[in-house]
Design a protein around this motif. Sequence first.
Motif, short mmCIF file in Angstrom:
data_model
loop_
_atom_site.label_atom_id
_atom_site.label_comp_id
_atom_site.label_asym_id
_atom_site.label_seq_id
_atom_site.Cartn_x
_atom_site.Cartn_y
_atom_site.Cartn_z
N MET A 162 0.90 -1.36 0.02
CA MET A 162 -0.12 0.02 0.03
C MET A 162 0.85 1.24 0.02
O MET A 162 0.45 2.16 -0.66
CB MET A 162 -1.01 -0.02 1.24
CG MET A 162 -1.90 1.25 1.32
SD MET A 162 -3.40 0.91 2.42
CE MET A 162 -2.70 0.49 3.99
N MET A 163 2.01 1.10 0.93
CA MET A 163 2.70 2.55 0.83
C MET A 163 3.66 2.65 -0.34
O MET A 163 3.90 3.62 -0.78
CB MET A 163 3.97 2.15 2.19
CG MET A 163 3.22 2.44 3.44
SD MET A 163 2.92 4.02 3.62
CE MET A 163 4.59 4.58 4.14
N ARG A 164 4.01 1.73 -1.05
CA ARG A 164 4.49 1.68 -2.47
C ARG A 164 3.66 2.38 -3.28
O ARG A 164 4.00 3.34 -3.95
CB ARG A 164 5.07 0.22 -2.97
CG ARG A 164 5.72 0.38 -4.03
CD ARG A 164 5.79 -1.15 -4.94
NE ARG A 164 6.78 -1.12 -6.02
CZ ARG A 164 6.94 -2.30 -6.74
NH1 ARG A 164 6.27 -3.19 -6.42
NH2 ARG A 164 7.92 -2.01 -7.58
N ASP A 165 2.44 1.84 -3.45
CA ASP A 165 1.43 2.64 -4.30
C ASP A 165 1.39 4.16 -4.02
O ASP A 165 1.21 5.02 -4.82
CB ASP A 165 0.18 2.15 -4.31
CG ASP A 165 0.15 0.62 -5.15
OD1 ASP A 165 1.09 0.35 -5.76
OD2 ASP A 165 -1.07 0.19 -4.97
N THR B 283 4.60 6.21 -4.52
CA THR B 283 4.88 6.48 -6.19
C THR B 283 4.02 7.78 -6.49
O THR B 283 4.46 8.29 -7.09
CB THR B 283 4.34 5.06 -6.97
OG1 THR B 283 4.98 4.06 -6.22
CG2 THR B 283 4.37 5.30 -8.35
N THR B 284 2.83 7.77 -6.01
CA THR B 284 1.95 8.84 -6.55
C THR B 284 2.48 10.27 -5.65
O THR B 284 2.36 11.44 -6.44
CB THR B 284 0.52 8.87 -6.12
OG1 THR B 284 0.09 8.86 -4.94
CG2 THR B 284 -0.09 7.54 -6.93
N GLN C 108 9.05 4.54 4.94
CA GLN C 108 9.52 5.13 3.73
C GLN C 108 10.83 4.48 3.46
O GLN C 108 10.98 3.86 2.34
CB GLN C 108 9.35 6.59 3.68
CG GLN C 108 9.76 6.92 2.26
CD GLN C 108 9.55 8.39 1.95
OE1 GLN C 108 9.47 8.88 0.87
NE2 GLN C 108 9.52 9.26 3.00
N LEU C 109 11.67 4.69 4.30
CA LEU C 109 13.14 3.79 4.04
C LEU C 109 12.91 2.44 3.79
O LEU C 109 13.69 1.96 2.73
CB LEU C 109 14.09 4.02 5.15
CG LEU C 109 15.53 4.04 5.09
CD1 LEU C 109 16.04 4.88 4.14
CD2 LEU C 109 16.21 3.93 6.52
N LYS C 110 12.25 1.61 4.46
CA LYS C 110 11.97 0.37 4.48
C LYS C 110 11.44 -0.01 3.22
O LYS C 110 11.76 -1.13 2.53
CB LYS C 110 11.37 -0.16 5.74
CG LYS C 110 11.94 -1.31 6.50
CD LYS C 110 11.30 -1.40 7.92
CE LYS C 110 9.93 -2.58 7.42
NZ LYS C 110 9.15 -2.83 8.90
N VAL C 111 10.38 0.66 2.94
CA VAL C 111 9.63 0.33 1.55
C VAL C 111 10.51 0.70 0.66
O VAL C 111 10.40 -0.21 -0.65
CB VAL C 111 8.43 1.16 1.56
CG1 VAL C 111 7.52 0.80 0.14
CG2 VAL C 111 7.42 0.64 2.71
N ALA C 112 11.34 1.76 0.40
CA ALA C 112 12.25 1.98 -0.56
C ALA C 112 13.28 0.94 -0.85
O ALA C 112 13.60 0.46 -1.99
CB ALA C 112 12.84 3.39 -0.50
N LYS C 113 13.66 0.43 -0.01
CA LYS C 113 14.87 -0.95 0.07
C LYS C 113 14.25 -1.91 -0.26
O LYS C 113 14.44 -2.74 -1.45
CB LYS C 113 15.28 -0.83 1.31
CG LYS C 113 16.51 -0.02 1.80
CD LYS C 113 17.28 -0.48 2.88
CE LYS C 113 18.60 0.69 3.16
NZ LYS C 113 18.70 0.44 4.83
N GLU D 52 13.19 1.29 -4.71
CA GLU D 52 12.59 2.35 -5.46
C GLU D 52 13.30 3.54 -4.82
O GLU D 52 13.73 3.52 -3.80
CB GLU D 52 11.12 2.41 -4.89
CG GLU D 52 10.14 1.22 -5.42
CD GLU D 52 9.61 1.86 -6.62
OE1 GLU D 52 9.81 2.65 -7.54
OE2 GLU D 52 8.61 0.91 -6.98
N ASP D 53 13.32 4.74 -5.44
CA ASP D 53 13.75 5.84 -5.05
C ASP D 53 12.92 6.81 -4.29
O ASP D 53 12.67 7.98 -4.80
CB ASP D 53 14.45 6.62 -6.16
CG ASP D 53 15.35 8.05 -5.91
OD1 ASP D 53 15.85 8.24 -4.52
OD2 ASP D 53 15.05 9.00 -6.60
N PHE D 54 12.40 6.34 -3.21
CA PHE D 54 11.44 7.14 -2.49
C PHE D 54 12.36 8.13 -1.61
O PHE D 54 13.18 7.61 -0.92
CB PHE D 54 10.24 5.98 -1.61
CG PHE D 54 9.42 5.51 -2.27
CD1 PHE D 54 8.96 5.83 -3.57
CD2 PHE D 54 9.14 4.28 -2.01
CE1 PHE D 54 8.09 5.14 -4.23
CE2 PHE D 54 8.18 3.41 -2.75
CZ PHE D 54 7.70 3.79 -4.08
#
Lengths: 170, 299
Positions: free
Chosen positions: B209-212, B215-216, B240-245, B249-251
């Motif tokens: 969910m956080m990835r989606d 991304t926006t 956010q750091l966890k999801v990016a890894k 992704e470059d969040f």
Amino acid sequence: MAESAGKKKVVRVDFAFRRELAEKVEGNLASFCYQCGACVGDCPAMTYTDDFNPRQIMLKVLYGLGEELIGDESYLWECTNCYNCAERCPQEVKPAEVIISMKNMMADRGQYPPGVEKVINAFLTEGRTVAMNPAIDKNRARFGLPPLSPVPMDEILILIEASTGEGKES
Amino acid sequence: MNRFAFFPGCLVPTRYPAMEFAIRHTLPKLGIEIVDLEGTSCCPDPIYFKSRDKLDWLSVAARNLCLAEEEGIDLFTNCSGCTATLSETWHLMHENEEIRDKVNARLAKIGKEWKGTSRLRHIATLVRDVVGYEAIRETVVRPLNGLNVAIHYGCHLLKPSKIMNVDDPNNPTILEDLVRALGANPVRHDKWYLCCGKACSNEDLPANMMRDLLTTVQEAEAELLCLICPTCFGQFDYGQLKVAKQFDEDFHTPPVYYFQLLAFAQGVAYEDLGFERQRFKPEVMNRFKIREPIEEPAK
């Protein structure tokens, strides 16, 4: 769900489960569900998992299918508690609240995920969800904030003693 | 001065004292006098402790409301979770006589009674309704003109809307308006309505969910993500750091709690706001300078 409610298998409504649920605060709300499915579209747990569907959960509640709802590995803990379902429901069922009432039933049986139990125990020990340690007050002092006062746990424990001791009330 | 009792909850005073500092700094400038209550506990939290026993949860929450009633004033919260607990408790106690009687019977054991005389506000509605956007704007000495800010509303500020009574949950504007009062430019990312996922006991669900959502936020070219709940903050900083890894992704959009943004706009130095502890630091704020008094536009 389709299997258990299908034509070939007779579904026996488990009234004991429903009675126990109805004793919980707002535990009887599912009785007003007419299965329209308005709760489904905006449910994040429905969108991002395969097994979570608030309409089906309410149907299982109506049938009293307790063994499919509560237990050690219950998928009810996947609920994100976002309340979109309650927002969309034309019958004011508040599926999120019905799910929390079933979590209360699991808690009565000692069935919590470890992460949930940890936060509850922190609260029961010090009255906060975050355990105190010296670094907290030191960090507060950096911002000119006073140390945190202890929570009067004597009062808190009196308030909840009915459910922590023997002879738990509803 | 308008006097309000401050209900700080657990997360802000223990994990995010910079947020508490910002609240205590900004509210007096807006004409709000903060009254500290003695003996408050966790609200208690609307996810874990409520899952254990709703009647216990209501009883402890009602005790917290009683503390404000004893002072004879309304109270405000700085966390959407506390707001959910205390608002729902007030609502159920008010609507449901059976619950009220059960809870008051317990409160009587500690010499208290819930009367319903103190109402609860989330700090965002406190500044919207008691202070007003124009009065906020007048305290700004460092306008954040042109700063593109995405907003994360989170769930419990808005829903269930009949109980929270804050804004339209399908198209809220309160946080956009608060950000605009600082001169900044709110940008709405496509999936602004998604939940932060913190209250979910499954790991994959919140990550996807956080990835989606993130991304926006990237697509909207937001420079900051403004939010109003310490739980959401954790999800957008470390989370956010966890999801990016996890998804490579470059969040990288720094989350900022609204009252820290307000304090900065009111002139507090960046270094005094504790941002160095964040995983994603809102260094973009440093391009804004305190304006010379002579540039104050005439009304």
